[in-house]
Enzyme design. Structure first.
Site, PDB file in Angstrom:
ATOM      1  CG  ASP A  90      -2.084   0.952   1.137  1.00 14.92           C
ATOM      2  OD1 ASP A  90      -2.254   1.584   0.073  1.00 14.92           O
ATOM      3  OD2 ASP A  90      -2.823   1.091   2.130  1.00 14.92           O
ATOM      4  CE  LYS A  91      -0.582   7.011  -2.138  1.00 13.14           C
ATOM      5  NZ  LYS A  91      -1.096   8.405  -2.209  1.00 13.14           N
ATOM      6  CG  HIS A  92      -0.926   6.900   4.570  1.00  8.85           C
ATOM      7  ND1 HIS A  92      -2.304   6.906   4.571  1.00  8.85           N
ATOM      8  CD2 HIS A  92      -0.548   7.878   5.436  1.00  8.85           C
ATOM      9  CE1 HIS A  92      -2.737   7.833   5.409  1.00  8.85           C
ATOM     10  NE2 HIS A  92      -1.698   8.441   5.936  1.00  8.85           N
ATOM     11  CB  SER A  93      -0.459  10.771   0.539  1.00 10.33           C
ATOM     12  OG  SER A  93      -0.437  12.169   0.667  1.00 10.33           O
ATOM     13  CB  THR A 130      -8.365   8.826  -1.298  1.00 13.04           C
ATOM     14  OG1 THR A 130      -7.062   9.381  -1.427  1.00 13.04           O
ATOM     15  CG2 THR A 130      -8.558   7.764  -2.349  1.00 13.04           C
ATOM     16  NE  ARG A 178      -2.139  13.182  17.974  1.00 10.80           N
ATOM     17  CZ  ARG A 178      -1.839  12.696  16.761  1.00 10.80           C
ATOM     18  NH1 ARG A 178      -2.416  11.597  16.314  1.00 10.80           N
ATOM     19  NH2 ARG A 178      -0.960  13.296  15.997  1.00 10.80           N
ATOM     20  CB  SER A 193      -1.854   8.670  14.337  1.00 11.16           C
ATOM     21  OG  SER A 193      -3.035   8.909  13.643  1.00 11.16           O
ATOM     22  CE  LYS A 197      -4.856   6.461  10.892  1.00 17.60           C
ATOM     23  NZ  LYS A 197      -5.178   7.833  11.204  1.00 17.60           N
ATOM     24  CE  LYS A 198      -2.753   3.538   4.873  1.00 17.07           C
ATOM     25  NZ  LYS A 198      -3.345   3.235   3.562  1.00 17.07           N
TER      26      LYS A 198
HETATM   27  N1  URA Z   1      -2.702  11.626   9.702  1.00 18.02           N
HETATM   28  C1  URA Z   1      -3.057  10.683  10.619  1.00 18.02           C
HETATM   29  O1  URA Z   1      -3.719   9.702  10.300  1.00 18.02           O
HETATM   30  N2  URA Z   1      -2.642  10.869  11.889  1.00 18.02           N
HETATM   31  C2  URA Z   1      -1.893  11.923  12.304  1.00 18.02           C
HETATM   32  O2  URA Z   1      -1.561  12.010  13.459  1.00 18.02           O
HETATM   33  C3  URA Z   1      -1.543  12.892  11.340  1.00 18.02           C
HETATM   34  C4  URA Z   1      -1.965  12.712  10.034  1.00 18.02           C
END
Ligand code: URA
Length: 450
Positions: A90-93, A130, A178, A193, A197-198
């Site tokens: 996967d890719k995350h931005s 997205t 937060r 964070s 999730k990833k």
């Molecule tokens: N994106 C996230 O999912 N978590 C963060 O803390 C900052 C950006």
């Protein structure tokens, strides 16, 4: 067992320990994370804990513990029973304006033989999401059942969906606290964070696009570097090889911002790549090649690049995109007939240049916020958005314009909105006699851990 756990520590004592610069051990962090899920920590205590972390930081062991416990706070996907014949990557931005890369990247990488179960977010603040872009497609189900999600990944090779309540629930509560206590900007908490999730998606490898510039939350290179190194180290330490690209967000990526307009740009990109915006093309192919190389489908970057280019130019990636959309409930002919499904706004009008010269700078954050003010984005996660609002054909830095040439095309519903947007866009785009381009990719880094 629960009673025993709740007596183990006092929330205020752990907050005090961090406030005074102490290092929390794994068991203490496990207690805090369970307190995020079972409410033994109040919102005020989690806010205070987050502020203590902002002020005192977290070392690498603490980051690994926080990431691991937040990941394990919910479901962790397991793909092994599907016997997939390729890696899961996967890719995350970290988020930007006009960042539509995932919509093209997932099908390109799937067309190369990898599997991409992409769990994406909705837009918040000035950056787009997205999922919001995909939800401009009528019928697209961004929260399918687990069965449909798995079937789509297996049969098509990619599926882009939203985060479910079962995935990293500790982060869902902690992030929302937060967000309203000015405690986002901590490298340790950002790392945990994002990665909780990833990593819960059960990946073999990950590529991160860490954006920096006036449209990114890492506004300086220094912060982007720190976030990228931390993510690469923690993810690799957790067993998922990860590579981070630090990329520019001082101009809109591609030529559109909004939701439906960005889907149109993606379909044009996939079906007619020779006409694609050069920065968008380069970044998408670069990220894709890194995904193919890091997941082991090709040994070196150059052969990975050839492979992803072929997947795009042959039309196979476009086909994959069409298959993903229809598998998840969207129209079967979206690629062939986008105009039939993506409803235009009643007003589509040029915003024009008031002087001649080169486009030399963009206030990307302001452009993003102008979209939010017209409901193309949201300020609260519960806000509804209008998918049809947007900007297309936005100029790029270095482009020469004469007076009266278009800076962008506005897609709006009311003439007042057009007036407001015209002012905001004219103020956000600087036209000068000279210009200097920013690099697109500043740095590529991997874990320094041995
Ligand atoms: N994106 C996230 O999912 N978590 C963060 O803390 C900052 C950006």
């Amino acid at each position: 067992m629960e009673i025993e756990n709740s007596l183990k520590y006092l929330p205020q004592e752990l907050i005090r320990k961090k406030r005074d610069g102490g290092i929390l051990n794994d068991s203490e962090i496990a207690f805090i994370v369970s307190g995020m899920c079972d409410n033994t920590f109040t919102d005020a205590q989690l806010g205070a804990f987050a502020m203590a972390v902002i002020l005192k930081g977290m070392n690498m062991d603490e980051r690994v513990s926080l990431t691991t416990h937040m990941k394990n706070s919910g479901e962790v996907l397991d793909w092994s029973d599907l016997n997939l014949n390729g890696p899961i990557v996967d890719k995350h931005s970290t988020g930007g304006v006009g960042d539509k890369v995932s919509l093209m990247l997932a099908p390109i990488v799937a067309a190369c033989g990898a599997y991409v179960p992409m769990i994406s977010g909705r837009g918040l603040g000035h950056t787009g999401g997205t999922l919001d872009k995909l939800e401009s497609i009528p019928g697209y189900n961004a929260v399918p059942s687990g069965t449909l999600f798995r079937e789509t990944v297996k049969n098509v090779g990619c599926a882009i969906i939203g985060q479910t309540k079962q995935l990293a629930p500790a982060d869902q509560r902690f992030y929302s606290i937060r967000d309203v206590t000015a405690t986002i900007e901590s490298v340790g908490m950002i790392t945990a964070s994002i990665l909780s999730k990833k990593l819960a998606a059960g990946l073999d490898a990950l590529v991160m696009d860490v954006k920096t510039g006036n449209g990114a939350f890492c506004s300086t290179h220094e912060m982007a570097n720190e976030v990228a190194q931390s993510i690469a180290d923690v993810a690799t330490g957790a067993g998922v090889p990860t590579r981070c690209l630090i990329t520019d967000m001082n101009q809109v990526l591609g030529h559109s911002v909004g939701n439906a307009v960005e889907v149109v740009e993606c379909i044009d990109f996939l079906t007619n790549p020779t006409q694609a915006d050069s920065r968008l093309l380069k970044l998408t192919l670069d990220l894709a090649a890194n995904m193919i190389q890091i997941s082991g489908l090709e040994k070196d970057y150059d052969s990975a690049y050839v492979k992803v280019k072929e997947a795009l130019n042959s039309g196979r990636a476009a086909e994959k995109f069409g298959q993903m959309v229809s598998a998840l409930g969207g129209p079967v002919d979206l690629i062939e007939n986008p105009a039939k499904h993506l409803t235009p706004t009643p007003i589509i009008k040029e915003i024009t240049a008031k002087r001649a010269g080169y486009i030399s700078a963009m206030d990307v954050r302001e452009i993003g916020l102008s979209m939010v003010s017209l409901k193309a984005g949201r300020t609260k996660s519960t806000d509804d958005i209008d998918h049809s609002i947007g900007l297309s054909k936005i100029v790029q830095i270095g482009q020469f314009v004469n007076i009266g040439d278009p800076l962008a095309i506005a897609h709006v519903k009311r003439s007042n909105d057009l007036t407001m947007l015209s002012h905001k866009i004219s103020d956000s785009i600087t036209i000068s006699d000279n210009w200097k381009d920013n690099d697109l990719i500043y740095k590529v880094l991997s874990s320094t851990l041995k």
